[in-house]
Design a protein around this motif. Structure first.
Motif, PDB file in Angstrom:
ATOM      1  N   ARG A 159       5.582  25.701  -5.658  1.00  0.00           N
ATOM      2  CA  ARG A 159       5.232  26.444  -6.863  1.00  0.00           C
ATOM      3  C   ARG A 159       4.737  27.843  -6.501  1.00  0.00           C
ATOM      4  O   ARG A 159       4.978  28.804  -7.210  1.00  0.00           O
ATOM      5  N   PHE A 211      22.280  27.672  -9.754  1.00  0.00           N
ATOM      6  CA  PHE A 211      22.016  29.099  -9.907  1.00  0.00           C
ATOM      7  C   PHE A 211      20.634  29.440  -9.353  1.00  0.00           C
ATOM      8  O   PHE A 211      19.710  28.643  -9.447  1.00  0.00           O
ATOM      9  N   TYR A 227      17.861  32.609  -9.949  1.00  0.00           N
ATOM     10  CA  TYR A 227      17.456  33.809 -10.684  1.00  0.00           C
ATOM     11  C   TYR A 227      16.118  34.294 -10.146  1.00  0.00           C
ATOM     12  O   TYR A 227      15.336  33.530  -9.596  1.00  0.00           O
ATOM     13  N   GLN A 255      12.733  36.598 -11.742  1.00  0.00           N
ATOM     14  CA  GLN A 255      12.168  37.128 -12.973  1.00  0.00           C
ATOM     15  C   GLN A 255      11.054  38.104 -12.650  1.00  0.00           C
ATOM     16  O   GLN A 255      10.106  37.769 -11.924  1.00  0.00           O
ATOM     17  N   GLY A 257      13.138  41.190 -16.814  1.00  0.00           N
ATOM     18  CA  GLY A 257      13.682  39.929 -17.298  1.00  0.00           C
ATOM     19  C   GLY A 257      14.206  39.053 -16.180  1.00  0.00           C
ATOM     20  O   GLY A 257      13.827  39.186 -15.009  1.00  0.00           O
ATOM     21  N   LEU A 258      15.085  38.143 -16.525  1.00  0.00           N
ATOM     22  CA  LEU A 258      15.709  37.239 -15.546  1.00  0.00           C
ATOM     23  C   LEU A 258      17.038  37.817 -15.099  1.00  0.00           C
ATOM     24  O   LEU A 258      17.874  38.191 -15.925  1.00  0.00           O
ATOM     25  N   LEU A 279      20.363  37.239 -12.291  1.00  0.00           N
ATOM     26  CA  LEU A 279      21.043  36.257 -11.457  1.00  0.00           C
ATOM     27  C   LEU A 279      21.229  36.796 -10.042  1.00  0.00           C
ATOM     28  O   LEU A 279      21.776  37.893  -9.859  1.00  0.00           O
ATOM     29  N   MET A 317       9.037  35.922  -9.224  1.00  0.00           N
ATOM     30  CA  MET A 317       9.171  34.520  -9.641  1.00  0.00           C
ATOM     31  C   MET A 317      10.635  34.148  -9.468  1.00  0.00           C
ATOM     32  O   MET A 317      11.514  34.827  -9.987  1.00  0.00           O
ATOM     33  N   LEU A 366      13.603  31.305  -9.980  1.00  0.00           N
ATOM     34  CA  LEU A 366      13.939  30.150 -10.807  1.00  0.00           C
ATOM     35  C   LEU A 366      15.320  29.635 -10.438  1.00  0.00           C
ATOM     36  O   LEU A 366      16.281  30.397 -10.352  1.00  0.00           O
ATOM     37  N   TYR A 369      19.823  23.830 -17.020  1.00  0.00           N
ATOM     38  CA  TYR A 369      18.462  23.309 -16.905  1.00  0.00           C
ATOM     39  C   TYR A 369      17.750  23.998 -15.753  1.00  0.00           C
ATOM     40  O   TYR A 369      18.323  24.165 -14.672  1.00  0.00           O
ATOM     41  N   PHE A 370      16.481  24.335 -15.995  1.00  0.00           N
ATOM     42  CA  PHE A 370      15.735  25.108 -15.026  1.00  0.00           C
ATOM     43  C   PHE A 370      14.652  24.292 -14.333  1.00  0.00           C
ATOM     44  O   PHE A 370      14.058  23.372 -14.928  1.00  0.00           O
ATOM     45  N   GLY A 371      14.386  24.660 -13.093  1.00  0.00           N
ATOM     46  CA  GLY A 371      13.257  24.126 -12.354  1.00  0.00           C
ATOM     47  C   GLY A 371      11.967  24.830 -12.748  1.00  0.00           C
ATOM     48  O   GLY A 371      11.990  25.774 -13.546  1.00  0.00           O
ATOM     49  N   PRO A 372      10.833  24.417 -12.181  1.00  0.00           N
ATOM     50  CA  PRO A 372       9.527  24.966 -12.567  1.00  0.00           C
ATOM     51  C   PRO A 372       9.261  26.363 -12.026  1.00  0.00           C
ATOM     52  O   PRO A 372       8.321  27.020 -12.471  1.00  0.00           O
ATOM     53  N   ARG A 399       6.601  31.078  -7.346  1.00  0.00           N
ATOM     54  CA  ARG A 399       6.026  32.431  -7.313  1.00  0.00           C
ATOM     55  C   ARG A 399       5.850  32.826  -5.852  1.00  0.00           C
ATOM     56  O   ARG A 399       4.999  32.293  -5.155  1.00  0.00           O
ATOM     57  N   PHE A 408      15.397  29.260 -25.004  1.00  0.00           N
ATOM     58  CA  PHE A 408      14.396  28.691 -24.107  1.00  0.00           C
ATOM     59  C   PHE A 408      13.003  29.124 -24.548  1.00  0.00           C
ATOM     60  O   PHE A 408      12.822  30.204 -25.113  1.00  0.00           O
ATOM     61  N   GLY A 436       5.294  29.324 -16.443  1.00  0.00           N
ATOM     62  CA  GLY A 436       6.561  29.895 -16.006  1.00  0.00           C
ATOM     63  C   GLY A 436       7.768  28.996 -16.179  1.00  0.00           C
ATOM     64  O   GLY A 436       8.890  29.425 -15.945  1.00  0.00           O
ATOM     65  N   GLN A 437       7.563  27.765 -16.568  1.00  0.00           N
ATOM     66  CA  GLN A 437       8.683  26.834 -16.740  1.00  0.00           C
ATOM     67  C   GLN A 437       9.513  27.225 -17.960  1.00  0.00           C
ATOM     68  O   GLN A 437       8.956  27.479 -19.035  1.00  0.00           O
ATOM     69  N   LEU A 438      10.828  27.263 -17.760  1.00  0.00           N
ATOM     70  CA  LEU A 438      11.747  27.514 -18.872  1.00  0.00           C
ATOM     71  C   LEU A 438      12.162  26.179 -19.459  1.00  0.00           C
ATOM     72  O   LEU A 438      12.792  25.361 -18.797  1.00  0.00           O
ATOM     73  N   ASN A 440      14.246  24.052 -22.235  1.00  0.00           N
ATOM     74  CA  ASN A 440      15.380  24.132 -23.151  1.00  0.00           C
ATOM     75  C   ASN A 440      14.975  23.795 -24.575  1.00  0.00           C
ATOM     76  O   ASN A 440      14.352  22.764 -24.815  1.00  0.00           O
ATOM     77  N   PHE A 495      13.249  33.052 -24.967  1.00  0.00           N
ATOM     78  CA  PHE A 495      14.429  33.744 -24.463  1.00  0.00           C
ATOM     79  C   PHE A 495      15.690  33.196 -25.102  1.00  0.00           C
ATOM     80  O   PHE A 495      15.839  31.996 -25.304  1.00  0.00           O
ATOM     81  N   PHE A 510      20.418  36.877 -19.912  1.00  0.00           N
ATOM     82  CA  PHE A 510      19.214  36.691 -20.718  1.00  0.00           C
ATOM     83  C   PHE A 510      18.861  37.943 -21.493  1.00  0.00           C
ATOM     84  O   PHE A 510      19.022  39.071 -21.007  1.00  0.00           O
ATOM     85  N   GLY A 511      18.338  37.747 -22.692  1.00  0.00           N
ATOM     86  CA  GLY A 511      17.668  38.814 -23.388  1.00  0.00           C
ATOM     87  C   GLY A 511      16.297  39.061 -22.772  1.00  0.00           C
ATOM     88  O   GLY A 511      15.867  38.341 -21.859  1.00  0.00           O
ATOM     89  N   GLN A 512      15.615  40.075 -23.273  1.00  0.00           N
ATOM     90  CA  GLN A 512      14.321  40.443 -22.706  1.00  0.00           C
ATOM     91  C   GLN A 512      13.173  39.573 -23.218  1.00  0.00           C
ATOM     92  O   GLN A 512      12.059  39.662 -22.720  1.00  0.00           O
TER      93      GLN A 512
END
Lengths: 115, 110
Positions: free
Chosen positions: A9, A33, A35, A37, A42-43, A45, A88, A90, A105-108, A111, B35, B41-43, B45, B86, B100-102
């Motif tokens: 984390r 993927f 990413y 942030q 923003g995020l 890739l 960060m 992701l 689907y994203f992980g936690p 940082r 999202f 910080g977790q995204l 869905n 997001f 992604f948007g901002q």
């Protein structure tokens, strides 16, 4: 239940160190993927992979490499960490059902601070 | 390239109020997701909604693909709804790569 895990984390590294960020998914997804942030940006890739041993550059691949030796695991490597890689990170995964348009689907997140 | 614009950038609500968040995109897309990013910080869905309307409890979303926008509705907001929302879109031939948007930063006050 859907699960994407990341190895840490929080991580603190020194400039010049080699850094490995690990991501594991248990959904048998083909796509994975990475990413990053950042505030105000923003995020974005970094890299993605749609199969084992396959990789594609994203929007900001400079200073990074990736490895995907097994379907469930996607690693992000900072060969020589720099302070501008403090961010960060992701990881995400998705299946190729529906022509690759499936839910991502994203992980936690990890940082990372580079001193 | 595809642009994704979200509005408003910031939103402050009193608990119990309703809100609408908007996402505009610049070209045809085959994937659109909403999202919620929590304080850690977790995204998370919320919706996969390239077209049509979906509802999940107090949240609902509508995407009008022909007019290139999506709306996220939050009804009877709670303090736990606070965070950044997001919108992200993808082309089919981009291998599922999301743009992604901002984000919209929502703060719900008790």
């Amino acid at each position: 239940d859907v699960k994407v895990t990341q190895s840490s984390r929080y991580l603190v590294k020194r400039t010049g160190e080699k850094v490995f960020l690990e991501c594991v998914q248990d959904m048998d997804h083909e796509n994975m993927f990475w990413y990053r942030q950042d505030p105000g940006l923003g995020l974005r890739l970094i890299y993605f992979s749609y199969d084992v041993k396959m990789k594609e550059k994203g929007d900001i691949p400079e200073g990074y490499s990736v490895s995907r030796e097994k379907k469930e695991r996607f690693s992000l490597i900072l060969e020589s960490a720099s302070t501008n890689q403090t961010s960060m990170y992701l990881c995400a995964s998705s299946s190729v059902r529906r022509g690759g348009r499936d839910t991502q689907y994203f992980g936690p997140g990890t940082r990372l601070t580079v001193l | 390239g595809i642009q994704v614009e979200q509005s408003p950038p910031d939103l402050i609500l009193q608990e119990g109020a309703n809100s609408t968040l908007r996402c505009n995109f610049s070209d045809s897309v085959n994937n659109l997701q909403w999202f919620h990013q929590n304080p850690w910080g977790q995204l998370i869905n919320l919706f996969y909604i390239p077209s049509g309307t979906k509802q999940n409890g107090r949240l609902s979303a509508t995407t009008v693909a022909t007019e290139r926008y999506s709306l996220l509705y939050i009804s009877s907001s709670q303090t736990t709804d606070s965070g950044v929302y997001f919108c992200a879109v993808a082309y089919y031939n981009q291998g599922g790569k999301l743009i992604f948007g901002q984000g919209t930063e929502l703060s719900v006050k008790p």
